[in-house]
Write a protein that holds these residues in place. Structure first.
Motif, mmCIF file in Angstrom:
data_model
loop_
_atom_site.group_PDB
_atom_site.id
_atom_site.type_symbol
_atom_site.label_atom_id
_atom_site.label_comp_id
_atom_site.label_asym_id
_atom_site.label_seq_id
_atom_site.Cartn_x
_atom_site.Cartn_y
_atom_site.Cartn_z
ATOM 1 N N PHE A 81 0.796 -1.226 0.000
ATOM 2 C CA PHE A 81 0.000 0.000 0.000
ATOM 3 C C PHE A 81 0.830 1.280 0.000
ATOM 4 N N ALA A 82 1.986 1.275 0.661
ATOM 5 C CA ALA A 82 2.778 2.503 0.795
ATOM 6 C C ALA A 82 3.112 3.166 -0.544
ATOM 7 N N PRO A 83 3.510 2.400 -1.589
ATOM 8 C CA PRO A 83 3.852 3.053 -2.859
ATOM 9 C C PRO A 83 2.677 3.783 -3.506
ATOM 10 N N LEU A 84 1.433 3.460 -3.091
ATOM 11 C CA LEU A 84 0.255 4.079 -3.696
ATOM 12 C C LEU A 84 -0.265 5.261 -2.886
ATOM 13 N N SER A 85 0.395 5.563 -1.764
ATOM 14 C CA SER A 85 -0.116 6.597 -0.863
ATOM 15 C C SER A 85 -0.218 7.961 -1.533
ATOM 16 N N LEU A 86 0.701 8.254 -2.448
ATOM 17 C CA LEU A 86 0.672 9.535 -3.147
ATOM 18 C C LEU A 86 -0.112 9.428 -4.453
ATOM 19 N N LYS A 87 0.114 8.351 -5.203
ATOM 20 C CA LYS A 87 -0.552 8.189 -6.497
ATOM 21 C C LYS A 87 -2.069 8.127 -6.346
ATOM 22 N N ARG A 88 -2.512 7.559 -5.233
ATOM 23 C CA ARG A 88 -3.948 7.352 -5.028
ATOM 24 C C ARG A 88 -4.473 8.237 -3.895
ATOM 25 N N ALA A 89 -3.805 9.345 -3.653
ATOM 26 C CA ALA A 89 -4.134 10.175 -2.490
ATOM 27 C C ALA A 89 -5.573 10.680 -2.518
ATOM 28 N N VAL A 90 -6.016 11.233 -3.640
ATOM 29 C CA VAL A 90 -7.368 11.794 -3.711
ATOM 30 C C VAL A 90 -8.410 10.704 -3.475
ATOM 31 N N GLU A 91 -8.265 9.573 -4.182
ATOM 32 C CA GLU A 91 -9.227 8.476 -4.018
ATOM 33 C C GLU A 91 -9.227 7.951 -2.590
ATOM 34 N N ASN A 92 -8.029 7.779 -2.013
ATOM 35 C CA ASN A 92 -7.932 7.264 -0.646
ATOM 36 C C ASN A 92 -8.706 8.132 0.337
ATOM 37 N N TRP A 93 -8.498 9.446 0.250
ATOM 38 C CA TRP A 93 -9.090 10.318 1.258
ATOM 39 C C TRP A 93 -10.570 10.556 1.022
ATOM 40 N N GLU A 94 -11.028 10.444 -0.205
ATOM 41 C CA GLU A 94 -12.472 10.499 -0.436
ATOM 42 C C GLU A 94 -13.136 9.232 0.111
ATOM 43 N N ASN A 150 -10.129 -1.871 -3.191
ATOM 44 C CA ASN A 150 -9.836 -0.921 -4.269
ATOM 45 C C ASN A 150 -8.338 -0.642 -4.355
ATOM 46 N N THR A 151 -7.725 -0.428 -3.195
ATOM 47 C CA THR A 151 -6.287 -0.162 -3.176
ATOM 48 C C THR A 151 -5.518 -1.403 -3.605
ATOM 49 N N GLY A 152 -6.014 -2.572 -3.202
ATOM 50 C CA GLY A 152 -5.378 -3.814 -3.620
ATOM 51 C C GLY A 152 -5.427 -4.001 -5.124
ATOM 52 N N GLU A 153 -6.560 -3.639 -5.735
ATOM 53 C CA GLU A 153 -6.682 -3.740 -7.191
ATOM 54 C C GLU A 153 -5.709 -2.788 -7.882
ATOM 55 N N ALA A 154 -5.570 -1.584 -7.327
ATOM 56 C CA ALA A 154 -4.622 -0.623 -7.897
ATOM 57 C C ALA A 154 -3.198 -1.151 -7.794
ATOM 58 N N ALA A 155 -2.895 -1.807 -6.675
ATOM 59 C CA ALA A 155 -1.558 -2.376 -6.495
ATOM 60 C C ALA A 155 -1.314 -3.510 -7.480
ATOM 61 N N ALA A 156 -2.355 -4.304 -7.746
ATOM 62 C CA ALA A 156 -2.213 -5.432 -8.669
ATOM 63 C C ALA A 156 -1.933 -4.962 -10.092
ATOM 64 N N GLN A 157 -2.421 -3.767 -10.433
ATOM 65 C CA GLN A 157 -2.214 -3.234 -11.775
ATOM 66 C C GLN A 157 -0.874 -2.524 -11.919
ATOM 67 N N ALA A 158 -0.243 -2.233 -10.774
ATOM 68 C CA ALA A 158 1.049 -1.547 -10.805
ATOM 69 C C ALA A 158 2.143 -2.549 -11.146
ATOM 70 N N PRO A 159 3.290 -2.073 -11.664
ATOM 71 C CA PRO A 159 4.413 -2.975 -11.947
ATOM 72 C C PRO A 159 4.794 -3.741 -10.694
ATOM 73 N N HIS A 160 5.029 -5.041 -10.849
ATOM 74 C CA HIS A 160 5.339 -5.897 -9.700
ATOM 75 C C HIS A 160 6.756 -6.411 -9.809
ATOM 76 N N GLU A 161 7.504 -6.271 -8.716
ATOM 77 C CA GLU A 161 8.901 -6.720 -8.683
ATOM 78 C C GLU A 161 8.928 -8.225 -8.486
ATOM 79 N N THR A 162 9.338 -8.963 -9.523
ATOM 80 C CA THR A 162 9.355 -10.416 -9.416
ATOM 81 C C THR A 162 10.753 -10.969 -9.240
ATOM 82 N N SER A 163 11.761 -10.215 -9.614
ATOM 83 C CA SER A 163 13.129 -10.694 -9.463
ATOM 84 C C SER A 163 13.739 -10.131 -8.196
ATOM 85 N N GLU A 164 14.679 -10.854 -7.648
ATOM 86 C CA GLU A 164 15.307 -10.432 -6.404
ATOM 87 C C GLU A 164 16.270 -9.293 -6.673
ATOM 88 N N PRO A 165 16.266 -8.253 -5.842
ATOM 89 C CA PRO A 165 17.193 -7.144 -6.033
ATOM 90 C C PRO A 165 18.631 -7.624 -5.952
#
Length: 245
Positions: A168-181, A208-223
């Motif tokens: 959820f943290a990476p979406l705190s700014l991108k989804r700020a308006v939706e989150n607070w509404e 809703n936030t989970g769906e937004a996270a699922a659509q975001a790029p997902h890190e699958t390889s180890e750093p």
């Protein structure tokens, strides 16, 4: 993470664990990021022993993975693990909002209104850093959890929030308006005493936030395994404070 004053009454392991946990939950330490004991000890002004103990404690909570010959890393959830935890968290948040609408403690409602006003204002103006929104979001959900007046539920919710923070943290700014509404709609239902609506909206908010996270790029390889995996703050040259053992 930044060095903070140490409370002499608090065990060092707990002090270090809280600092590392906060860095994970707020996104300063990223999923998959390697944790170097010596650097953490230097940054927090302690010896390596309490750092090692704190890492073991956080590993037992699922926030850190420790593997032989690979060391400790911030837990990197698979997509399936994240989705399963989001489903559980959605159910818990819904139940808590239902209870909050039933009890409606006035002093907590007033605090929630103040946090909500701050969050909506920042979101509307586009002001504030991702960390600001992470902290405000945590404050809102903590107050709402208290409003549910169920300590057992609050403890389980805290664990699920910590485990899903990296999602959820990476979406705190991108989804700020939706989150607070969505926060506003939940609080309105709580104030109105509409238990069913509060439960529905709180659960839907998490999904809703989970769906937004699922659509975001997902890190699958180890750093990459590099000593430079630590936060940028740890790379600065510092004056070493007296080490407390």
């Amino acid at each position: 993470m930044g060095r903070k004053p140490i409370d002499d009454r608090e065990p060092l392991r707990d002090f270090v664990a809280k600092a590392i946990k906060k860095a994970i939950v707020t996104g300063r330490l990223k999923p998959g990021q390697r944790l170097v004991e010596e650097r953490l000890a230097d940054e927090l002004g302690v010896s390596r022993n309490p750092v090692r103990e704190a890492i073991r404690a956080l590993a037992s909570e699922g926030l850190i993975d420790v593997a032989p010959r690979r060391g400790a890393r911030v837990t990197l959830l698979s997509r399936q693990e994240a989705l399963e935890m989001i489903e559980v968290r959605a159910a818990l948040e819904g139940l808590n909002a239902k209870l909050a609408a039933r009890h409606r403690p006035e002093h907590l409602i007033e605090q929630l209104k103040a946090v909500l006003a701050d969050g909506r204002s920042r979101a509307a103006r586009g002001s504030g850093t991702p960390r600001d929104f992470v902290n405000l979001n945590a404050k809102y959900h903590d107050l709402l959890a208290q409003a549910g007046t169920n300590s057992a539920l609050r403890d389980v919710m805290r664990i699920m929030r910590e485990r899903t923070a990296s999602v959820f943290a990476p979406l705190s700014l991108k989804r700020a308006v939706e989150n607070w509404e969505e926060h506003a709609a939940i609080l309105q239902a709580v104030i109105a005493g509409d238990e069913e609506l509060a439960e529905l909206l709180a659960s839907r908010h998490v999904l809703n936030t989970g769906e937004a996270a699922a659509q975001a790029p997902h890190e699958t390889s180890e750093p990459p395994r590099s000593d430079d995996d630590q936060p940028a703050q740890t790379k600065r040259r510092k004056v070493r404070a007296p080490t407390r053992v």
